[in-house]
Design an enzyme around this catalytic site. Structure first.
Site, PDB file in Angstrom:
ATOM      1  N   ASP A  94      38.573  37.443  36.732  1.00 44.02           N
ATOM      2  CA  ASP A  94      38.083  38.556  35.771  1.00 44.02           C
ATOM      3  C   ASP A  94      36.451  38.397  35.758  1.00 44.02           C
ATOM      4  O   ASP A  94      35.929  37.118  35.804  1.00 44.02           O
ATOM      5  CB  ASP A  94      38.692  38.245  34.280  1.00 44.02           C
ATOM      6  CG  ASP A  94      38.195  39.151  33.528  1.00 44.02           C
ATOM      7  OD1 ASP A  94      38.026  40.502  33.756  1.00 44.02           O
ATOM      8  OD2 ASP A  94      38.298  38.979  32.127  1.00 44.02           O
ATOM      9  N   HIS A  95      35.736  39.589  36.229  1.00 42.41           N
ATOM     10  CA  HIS A  95      34.442  39.640  36.162  1.00 42.41           C
ATOM     11  C   HIS A  95      33.758  38.555  37.027  1.00 42.41           C
ATOM     12  O   HIS A  95      33.076  37.714  36.684  1.00 42.41           O
ATOM     13  CB  HIS A  95      33.668  39.322  34.680  1.00 42.41           C
ATOM     14  CG  HIS A  95      34.162  40.501  33.770  1.00 42.41           C
ATOM     15  ND1 HIS A  95      33.424  41.827  33.811  1.00 42.41           N
ATOM     16  CD2 HIS A  95      35.121  40.483  32.776  1.00 42.41           C
ATOM     17  CE1 HIS A  95      33.610  42.239  32.931  1.00 42.41           C
ATOM     18  NE2 HIS A  95      35.022  41.788  32.184  1.00 42.41           N
TER      19      HIS A  95
HETATM   20  P1  13P Z   1      38.599  42.492  24.707  1.00 41.08           P
HETATM   21  O1  13P Z   1      37.428  41.778  24.536  1.00 41.08           O
HETATM   22  O2  13P Z   1      38.540  44.061  24.250  1.00 41.08           O
HETATM   23  O3  13P Z   1      39.906  41.867  24.644  1.00 41.08           O
HETATM   24  O4  13P Z   1      38.430  42.778  26.481  1.00 41.08           O
HETATM   25  C1  13P Z   1      38.872  41.914  27.347  1.00 41.08           C
HETATM   26  C2  13P Z   1      38.408  41.994  28.904  1.00 41.08           C
HETATM   27  O5  13P Z   1      38.069  43.054  28.877  1.00 41.08           O
HETATM   28  C3  13P Z   1      38.446  41.007  29.894  1.00 41.08           C
HETATM   29  O6  13P Z   1      37.765  41.271  30.956  1.00 41.08           O
HETATM   30  O1  G3H Z   2      35.615  39.930  29.708  1.00 37.38           O
HETATM   31  C1  G3H Z   2      35.730  39.184  28.912  1.00 37.38           C
HETATM   32  C2  G3H Z   2      36.843  38.336  28.685  1.00 37.38           C
HETATM   33  O2  G3H Z   2      37.209  38.585  27.243  1.00 37.38           O
HETATM   34  C3  G3H Z   2      36.451  36.695  28.638  1.00 37.38           C
HETATM   35  O3  G3H Z   2      35.551  36.388  28.195  1.00 37.38           O
HETATM   36  O4  G3H Z   2      34.285  34.357  29.326  1.00 37.38           O
HETATM   37  O5  G3H Z   2      34.695  34.225  26.892  1.00 37.38           O
HETATM   38  O6  G3H Z   2      36.543  33.934  28.223  1.00 37.38           O
HETATM   39  P1  G3H Z   2      35.486  34.517  28.283  1.00 37.38           P
HETATM   40 ZN    ZN Z   3      36.054  42.864  30.945  1.00 37.19          ZN
END
Ligand code: 13P
Ligand code: G3H
Ligand code: ZN
Length: 332
Positions: A94-95
């Site tokens: 993710d990201h």
């Molecule tokens: P929320 O913070 O709305 O749960 O989004 C999570 C997210 O986009 C993780 O990449």
């Molecule tokens: O996109 C964001 C997610 O909620 C993850 O957040 O880096 O704090 O785990 P985090």
């Molecule tokens: Zn996100």
């Protein structure tokens, strides 16, 4: 180099194609710990829903990328033990913020990665995304990219303002990068405080804040430009007010926490939106359940006695999202 295929994981390609056609979305749940992972797998196995396990930068810092990867491998076996013969589980970064991070995930068995270069100028976003796509596709790993910037206050993912995705850019972007799915900005944002009081109206009956609607016009324009192309929504927690109330009543402090109404996510799921990211809601479920045990049983100090109820509450939440919001039950 480990291929995700050896681990029993799948990439997102077929899953997304079916979801776009079928008018539902695949849940992408973040995980940082064993209880979250157990709850996600139990919910997915019980509902026979394809599922995306997401690992954020925060999760990698907290739990360690290698350990999370092995936990996902274990999750496939756990799903089978629960009676899910052919689990449809994606392990997704993710990201991802650099080529190196994406490469290290591809190399260790992730089946999907996101390169989030949305904060870079357009041409730089294209160049970095394409570099990741060229690498990942050699190993049949799918790539999510992002165009447009989400507003948000989440620690690792922040942008002061939201810039909606420009529909006029999406064909060029998707064609030149070769990405497999596209995260867009239509008014969602990360965390439990998605809108300020000023951005909301007040429901006179309930006294609750009502957020402004998502920009469905932008979404529909994007769909028209890229028919059938998989679209992703980040920041899609609905911030259930029952959990917010419970947390606040039990000593917490979450003033004006507000999310995306579930009816709007349901509507988006019926469109080309085929991946919906939810993290904050599970944090709220976990926190509410733990606070309740601490309040009701102050003598309790066995972590299993409060992490267990937290796990059960998250499972309930995940099942609700799958069945009532995303409509992905029975699709795996
Ligand atoms: P929320 O913070 O709305 O749960 O989004 C999570 C997210 O986009 C993780 O990449
Ligand atoms: O996109 C964001 C997610 O909620 C993850 O957040 O880096 O704090 O785990 P985090
Ligand atoms: Zn996100």
């Amino acid at each position: 180099m480990v291929s995700y295929k050896e681990l029993g994981l799948v990439n997102t390609r077929e899953m997304f194609a079916k979801a776009v056609k079928g008018g539902y979305a695949i849940p992408a749940f973040n995980f940082n710990n064993m209880e979250q992972l157990q709850a996600i797998i139990q919910a997915a196995a019980e509902t026979k829903s394809p599922v995306i396990l997401q690992v954020s930068k925060g999760a990698r810092n907290y739990a360690n990328q290698t350990l999370l990867r092995y936990m996902a491998e274990g999750a496939v076996e756990y799903a089978k033990e629960l009676g899910w013969e052919k689990p449809q589980i994606v392990l997704h970064l993710d990201h991802g913020d650099s080529f190196e991070t994406c490469k290290s995930c591809v190399d260790m068995g992730f089946s999907s990665v996101m390169i989030d270069a949305s904060a870079l100028p357009y041409e730089e976003n294209i160049a970095l995304t394409k570099k990741v796509v060229d690498y990942a596709h050699q190993f049949d790993v799918t790539v999510e990219a992002e165009l447009g910037v989400l507003a948000g206050v989440e620690d690792e993912v922040s942008a002061a303002e939201s810039h909606y995705t420009k529909p006029e850019e999406v064909i060029d972007f998707a064609t030149r990068t070769g990405c497999d799915s596209l995260a867009i900005s239509i008014g969602t944002s990360h965390g439990a405080y998605k809108f300020t009081r000023e951005q909301c109206t007040l429901d006179p009956k309930t006294g609750r804040l009502v957020p402004p609607p998502l920009a469905f016009d932008v979404l529909h324009e994007i769909e028209k430009k890229l028919p059938g192309f998989p679209i992703v929504l980040h920041g899609s927690s609905s911030v259930p007010q029952e959990y917010v109330d419970m947390i606040n009543e039990l000593g917490g402090k979450l003033p004006d926490a507000v999310g995306i109404p579930e009816e709007q996510l349901r509507e988006a799921s019926k469109s080309a939106v085929c991946k919906i990211n939810i993290d904050s809601d599970s944090r709220l479920a976990m926190t509410a359940a733990i606070r309740k045990v601490f309040h009701d049983k102050p003598g309790e100090f066995d972590p299993r006695k409060y992490l267990g109820p937290a796990r059960d509450e998250m499972k309930k939440l995940y099942m609700h999202k799958i069945i009532n919001v995303l409509g992905s039950d029975g699709k795996a």
